[in-house]
Write a protein that holds these residues in place. Structure first.
Motif, PDB file in Angstrom:
ATOM      1  N   GLY A 120      -3.179 -25.445   0.540  1.00 38.46           N
ATOM      2  CA  GLY A 120      -2.894 -26.463   1.543  1.00 38.46           C
ATOM      3  C   GLY A 120      -3.898 -26.497   2.686  1.00 38.46           C
ATOM      4  N   HIS A 121      -3.642 -27.407   3.654  1.00 42.97           N
ATOM      5  CA  HIS A 121      -4.588 -27.692   4.735  1.00 42.97           C
ATOM      6  C   HIS A 121      -4.491 -26.708   5.904  1.00 42.97           C
ATOM      7  CE1 HIS A 121      -5.833 -31.479   2.965  1.00 42.97           C
ATOM      8  NE2 HIS A 121      -4.570 -31.799   2.768  1.00 42.97           N
ATOM      9  N   THR A 122      -3.441 -25.894   5.955  1.00 43.35           N
ATOM     10  CA  THR A 122      -3.273 -25.006   7.107  1.00 43.35           C
ATOM     11  C   THR A 122      -3.752 -23.588   6.820  1.00 43.35           C
ATOM     12  OG1 THR A 122      -0.981 -24.491   6.439  1.00 43.35           O
ATOM     13  CG2 THR A 122      -1.316 -26.339   7.957  1.00 43.35           C
ATOM     14  N   VAL A 123      -4.444 -23.410   5.703  1.00 45.01           N
ATOM     15  CA  VAL A 123      -4.941 -22.083   5.334  1.00 45.01           C
ATOM     16  C   VAL A 123      -5.991 -21.621   6.345  1.00 45.01           C
ATOM     17  CG1 VAL A 123      -6.339 -20.866   3.626  1.00 45.01           C
ATOM     18  CG2 VAL A 123      -4.449 -22.295   2.887  1.00 45.01           C
ATOM     19  N   ASN A 124      -5.935 -20.346   6.695  1.00 41.23           N
ATOM     20  CA  ASN A 124      -6.932 -19.737   7.571  1.00 41.23           C
ATOM     21  C   ASN A 124      -8.029 -19.142   6.682  1.00 41.23           C
ATOM     22  OD1 ASN A 124      -8.459 -18.028   9.232  1.00 41.23           O
ATOM     23  ND2 ASN A 124      -6.719 -17.555  10.547  1.00 41.23           N
ATOM     24  N   GLU A 125      -9.115 -19.901   6.508  1.00 40.49           N
ATOM     25  CA  GLU A 125     -10.168 -19.467   5.581  1.00 40.49           C
ATOM     26  C   GLU A 125     -10.808 -18.155   6.025  1.00 40.49           C
ATOM     27  OE1 GLU A 125     -14.353 -21.041   3.591  1.00 40.49           O
ATOM     28  OE2 GLU A 125     -13.309 -22.265   5.094  1.00 40.49           O
ATOM     29  N   GLU A 126     -11.008 -17.993   7.325  1.00 40.39           N
ATOM     30  CA  GLU A 126     -11.617 -16.759   7.823  1.00 40.39           C
ATOM     31  C   GLU A 126     -10.759 -15.546   7.452  1.00 40.39           C
ATOM     32  OE1 GLU A 126     -12.910 -14.607  12.045  1.00 40.39           O
ATOM     33  OE2 GLU A 126     -11.949 -16.592  12.045  1.00 40.39           O
ATOM     34  N   GLU A 127      -9.458 -15.691   7.613  1.00 38.51           N
ATOM     35  CA  GLU A 127      -8.564 -14.582   7.283  1.00 38.51           C
ATOM     36  C   GLU A 127      -8.577 -14.275   5.790  1.00 38.51           C
ATOM     37  OE1 GLU A 127      -4.283 -13.381   8.921  1.00 38.51           O
ATOM     38  OE2 GLU A 127      -4.183 -15.115   7.585  1.00 38.51           O
ATOM     39  N   LEU A 128      -8.520 -15.320   4.961  1.00 41.06           N
ATOM     40  CA  LEU A 128      -8.566 -15.110   3.517  1.00 41.06           C
ATOM     41  C   LEU A 128      -9.846 -14.390   3.104  1.00 41.06           C
ATOM     42  CD1 LEU A 128      -7.215 -18.374   1.838  1.00 41.06           C
ATOM     43  CD2 LEU A 128      -6.046 -16.199   2.147  1.00 41.06           C
ATOM     44  N   THR A 129     -10.959 -14.778   3.725  1.00 44.75           N
ATOM     45  CA  THR A 129     -12.237 -14.133   3.419  1.00 44.75           C
ATOM     46  C   THR A 129     -12.183 -12.646   3.714  1.00 44.75           C
ATOM     47  OG1 THR A 129     -13.438 -16.179   3.911  1.00 44.75           O
ATOM     48  CG2 THR A 129     -14.704 -14.140   3.942  1.00 44.75           C
ATOM     49  N   LEU A 130     -11.535 -12.280   4.804  1.00 45.16           N
ATOM     50  CA  LEU A 130     -11.445 -10.877   5.191  1.00 45.16           C
ATOM     51  C   LEU A 130     -10.428 -10.104   4.345  1.00 45.16           C
ATOM     52  CD1 LEU A 130     -11.602 -11.384   9.061  1.00 45.16           C
ATOM     53  CD2 LEU A 130     -13.411 -10.469   7.581  1.00 45.16           C
ATOM     54  N   ILE A 131      -9.447 -10.800   3.805  1.00 45.72           N
ATOM     55  CA  ILE A 131      -8.445 -10.148   2.947  1.00 45.72           C
ATOM     56  C   ILE A 131      -9.017  -9.876   1.560  1.00 45.72           C
ATOM     57  CG2 ILE A 131      -6.261 -10.497   1.715  1.00 45.72           C
ATOM     58  CD1 ILE A 131      -5.260 -12.051   4.163  1.00 45.72           C
ATOM     59  N   ALA A 132      -9.737 -10.831   1.016  1.00 40.22           N
ATOM     60  CA  ALA A 132     -10.174 -10.774  -0.381  1.00 40.22           C
ATOM     61  C   ALA A 132     -11.212  -9.689  -0.622  1.00 40.22           C
ATOM     62  CB  ALA A 132     -10.729 -12.128  -0.800  1.00 40.22           C
ATOM     63  N   ASN A 163      -7.816  -4.176   4.484  1.00 37.27           N
ATOM     64  CA  ASN A 163      -8.912  -3.211   4.364  1.00 37.27           C
ATOM     65  C   ASN A 163      -8.420  -1.852   3.890  1.00 37.27           C
ATOM     66  OD1 ASN A 163     -10.914  -5.009   5.141  1.00 37.27           O
ATOM     67  ND2 ASN A 163     -10.714  -4.513   7.314  1.00 37.27           N
ATOM     68  N   LEU A 164      -7.273  -1.422   4.386  1.00 34.20           N
ATOM     69  CA  LEU A 164      -6.710  -0.143   3.948  1.00 34.20           C
ATOM     70  C   LEU A 164      -6.374  -0.184   2.461  1.00 34.20           C
ATOM     71  CD1 LEU A 164      -4.376   0.704   6.986  1.00 34.20           C
ATOM     72  CD2 LEU A 164      -6.516   1.849   6.352  1.00 34.20           C
ATOM     73  N   ASN A 165      -5.855  -1.321   1.988  1.00 39.07           N
ATOM     74  CA  ASN A 165      -5.577  -1.471   0.561  1.00 39.07           C
ATOM     75  C   ASN A 165      -6.861  -1.389  -0.256  1.00 39.07           C
ATOM     76  OD1 ASN A 165      -2.678  -2.269  -0.507  1.00 39.07           O
ATOM     77  ND2 ASN A 165      -2.833  -3.130   1.559  1.00 39.07           N
ATOM     78  N   LYS A 166      -7.881  -2.113   0.187  1.00 39.40           N
ATOM     79  CA  LYS A 166      -9.139  -2.128  -0.550  1.00 39.40           C
ATOM     80  C   LYS A 166      -9.803  -0.750  -0.555  1.00 39.40           C
ATOM     81  CE  LYS A 166     -10.466  -5.824   1.745  1.00 39.40           C
ATOM     82  NZ  LYS A 166     -11.225  -6.999   2.257  1.00 39.40           N
ATOM     83  N   GLU A 167      -9.658  -0.022   0.544  1.00 37.36           N
ATOM     84  CA  GLU A 167     -10.237   1.324   0.624  1.00 37.36           C
ATOM     85  C   GLU A 167      -9.597   2.297  -0.369  1.00 37.36           C
ATOM     86  OE1 GLU A 167      -9.851   2.448   4.694  1.00 37.36           O
ATOM     87  OE2 GLU A 167     -11.362   1.006   5.394  1.00 37.36           O
ATOM     88  N   THR A 168      -8.356   2.023  -0.751  1.00 36.66           N
ATOM     89  CA  THR A 168      -7.684   2.867  -1.745  1.00 36.66           C
ATOM     90  C   THR A 168      -7.959   2.402  -3.173  1.00 36.66           C
ATOM     91  OG1 THR A 168      -5.625   1.573  -1.705  1.00 36.66           O
ATOM     92  CG2 THR A 168      -5.825   3.379  -0.117  1.00 36.66           C
ATOM     93  N   ARG A 222       0.811  -1.223   0.000  1.00 35.16           N
ATOM     94  CA  ARG A 222       0.000   0.000   0.000  1.00 35.16           C
ATOM     95  C   ARG A 222       0.839   1.266   0.000  1.00 35.16           C
ATOM     96  NH1 ARG A 222      -1.555   2.906   4.375  1.00 35.16           N
ATOM     97  NH2 ARG A 222      -0.911   1.217   5.769  1.00 35.16           N
ATOM     98  N   THR A 223       1.878   1.286   0.826  1.00 36.73           N
ATOM     99  CA  THR A 223       2.612   2.544   1.026  1.00 36.73           C
ATOM    100  C   THR A 223       3.777   2.747   0.064  1.00 36.73           C
ATOM    101  OG1 THR A 223       4.060   1.494   2.671  1.00 36.73           O
ATOM    102  CG2 THR A 223       2.036   2.551   3.483  1.00 36.73           C
ATOM    103  N   PRO A 268      -6.383   0.520 -13.074  1.00 45.90           N
ATOM    104  CA  PRO A 268      -6.770  -0.316 -11.924  1.00 45.90           C
ATOM    105  C   PRO A 268      -5.559  -0.969 -11.259  1.00 45.90           C
ATOM    106  CG  PRO A 268      -8.175  -0.767 -13.821  1.00 45.90           C
ATOM    107  CD  PRO A 268      -7.059   0.091 -14.318  1.00 45.90           C
ATOM    108  N   ASN A 269      -5.642  -1.128  -9.945  1.00 46.82           N
ATOM    109  CA  ASN A 269      -4.599  -1.789  -9.167  1.00 46.82           C
ATOM    110  C   ASN A 269      -5.076  -3.165  -8.710  1.00 46.82           C
ATOM    111  OD1 ASN A 269      -2.948   0.438  -9.382  1.00 46.82           O
ATOM    112  ND2 ASN A 269      -3.608   1.322  -7.447  1.00 46.82           N
ATOM    113  N   ILE A 270      -4.250  -4.187  -8.967  1.00 48.98           N
ATOM    114  CA  ILE A 270      -4.583  -5.564  -8.601  1.00 48.98           C
ATOM    115  C   ILE A 270      -3.441  -6.160  -7.788  1.00 48.98           C
ATOM    116  CG2 ILE A 270      -5.039  -7.894  -9.474  1.00 48.98           C
ATOM    117  CD1 ILE A 270      -6.206  -6.596 -11.984  1.00 48.98           C
TER     118      ILE A 270
END
Length: 403
Positions: free
Chosen positions: A140-152, A125-130, A88-89, A103-105
């Motif tokens: 893999g099996h150790t992915v934190n699905e909740e975190e990915l959902t909040l990042i995407a 969230n700060l990235n998405k807001e910009t 972001r910065t 557009p930024n991806i």
């Protein structure tokens, strides 16, 4: 476009190199130059390595070469928050080569949860807001699905993906899927033409234990991709869902939700039951006798579509074939789509409507289920009503795969 690549020690070096190969495959799908698509890369673990900025390389060849030189750091922590802060910065700045009218991806690749989840979500969230469109790809099996959902970014069905292993990351189907979504952003075409056909749709989702939980979640992603294609509302297309294995349950009926957002949330909440049987016949019976009933929201003057996902051979083939026959006799058109090399074609042929050349299909890999071309094909059939000649008929799509 900036790739944010996990280099923590939980990712073995051969798998890290496969991540780089995926990045190269992605780069190859774009027209790269300083006047067209620009590419940057960040490498992170316990520290953040600024591999190259958007303005660093002015050709595809130089970008590909630079990616091949990215080194595995094997850090002992996963500081995703710091990588997203640098993104972001520093990266999406004029100094780095970012253009205000383009557009930024960002495409984040990771094999697990971050060390500091709250900080990671805040930076996402700060990235998405910009205005950054955030793809979150977990492997893999150790992915934190909740975190990915909040990042995407939203809709999650387009921007969040969970893969079983890095081999799936490198499949042509997955590369095409991500490239397709990214191209829609670059072309300012994120709102594809929505299906205006009014239908009643019920998804029948296999939750038996032969489907690993990662693949079960990918089923839900596929369901959400299809839901996103329809104009949803009680006066428009209605959606329902059934979950089955050794037992079956209605997740929500056609008249349960009025908005697409509520339906997508309900799909996300469908639970993996890991039942020890695949009672497809019970699911078909529930579909025929309850899901498509007036009391549960079915409309007699509206076409009915059921989409059944299963992991292959049912627990009782004779009963399944009988229920499929009863469904067809009630005016049902059945699509049978198998995925993998252990498909029981005999059963699929007896489930599918005729001609089987039109209504039975076999995909080589599970990842193809989410491929843009395949999803579009299914949507086109459902939306245009191809070969659906009677109003109020029930069209049934069966998808099956082996893990």
């Amino acid at each position: 476009m900036v790739f944010v690549i996990d280099s923590s020690s939980s990712i073995w070096e051969p798998n890290f190199k496969q991540q780089l190969q995926f990045v190269q495959q992605m780069v190859n799908t774009f027209d790269v130059s300083q006047n067209k698509t620009r590419i940057g890369a960040i490498n992170f673990s316990n520290r953040v390595v600024r591999e190259f900025h958007l303005k660093t390389h002015d050709s595809k060849e130089r970008v590909l070469s630079a990616i091949s030189e990215v080194e595995y750091t094997a850090g002992d922590s996963t500081n995703t928050n710091e990588a997203l802060m640098v993104l972001r910065t520093e990266y999406f700045t004029e100094w780095s080569g970012d253009r205000s009218d383009v557009p930024n991806i960002a495409i984040l690749l990771t094999d697990g949860g971050s060390t500091l989840m709250a900080e990671t979500v805040n930076e996402a969230n700060l990235n998405k807001e910009t205005g950054v469109s955030m793809f979150a790809v977990g492997i893999g099996h150790t992915v934190n699905e909740e975190e990915l959902t909040l990042i995407a970014s939203a809709p999650k069905a387009d921007f969040m993906y969970i893969l079983e292993n890095v081999t799936e990351l490198q499949t042509e189907a997955f590369t095409q899927l991500i490239s397709h979504q990214a191209c829609k952003i670059l072309k300012n075409d994120t709102n594809e033409e929505m299906c205006k056909r009014i239908v009643d749709v019920v998804f029948v989702i296999d939750s038996s234990r032969s489907i690993w939980i990662t693949y079960f979640k990918q089923q839900l992603q596929f369901v959400k991709q299809l839901v996103n294609a329809f104009d949803v509302g009680q006066g428009k297309t209605r959606i329902g869902a059934i979950n089955f294995s050794n037992r079956h349950m209605t997740e929500f009926h056609l008249n349960a939700y009025d908005s697409k957002e509520d339906i997508l949330n309900a799909v996300s909440n469908v639970q993996y039951t890991a039942g020890d049987m695949t009672n497809t016949f019970d699911a078909l019976r529930l579909l025929r006798t309850e899901a498509f009933s007036e009391v549960n929201g079915d409309r007699s003057d509206i076409p009915n579509i059921a989409i059944l996902l299963t992991d292959g051979e049912s627990s009782n083939m004779a009963s399944t074939v009988k229920e499929a026959q009863l469904t067809r006799e009630a005016g049902v058109t059945i699509f049978a789509i198998g995925i993998g090399d252990k498909i029981i074609k005999e059963e699929l042929e007896q489930i599918a409507s005729s001609p089987t050349s039109d209504y039975m299909h076999v995909l080589e890999t599970f990842t193809e289920l989410q491929a843009g071309d395949f999803v579009k094909r299914i949507i086109d059939l459902a939306c245009k009503g191809k070969n659906f000649t009677y109003m109020g008929e029930l069209s049934l799509l069966v998808l099956t795969f082996n893990c």
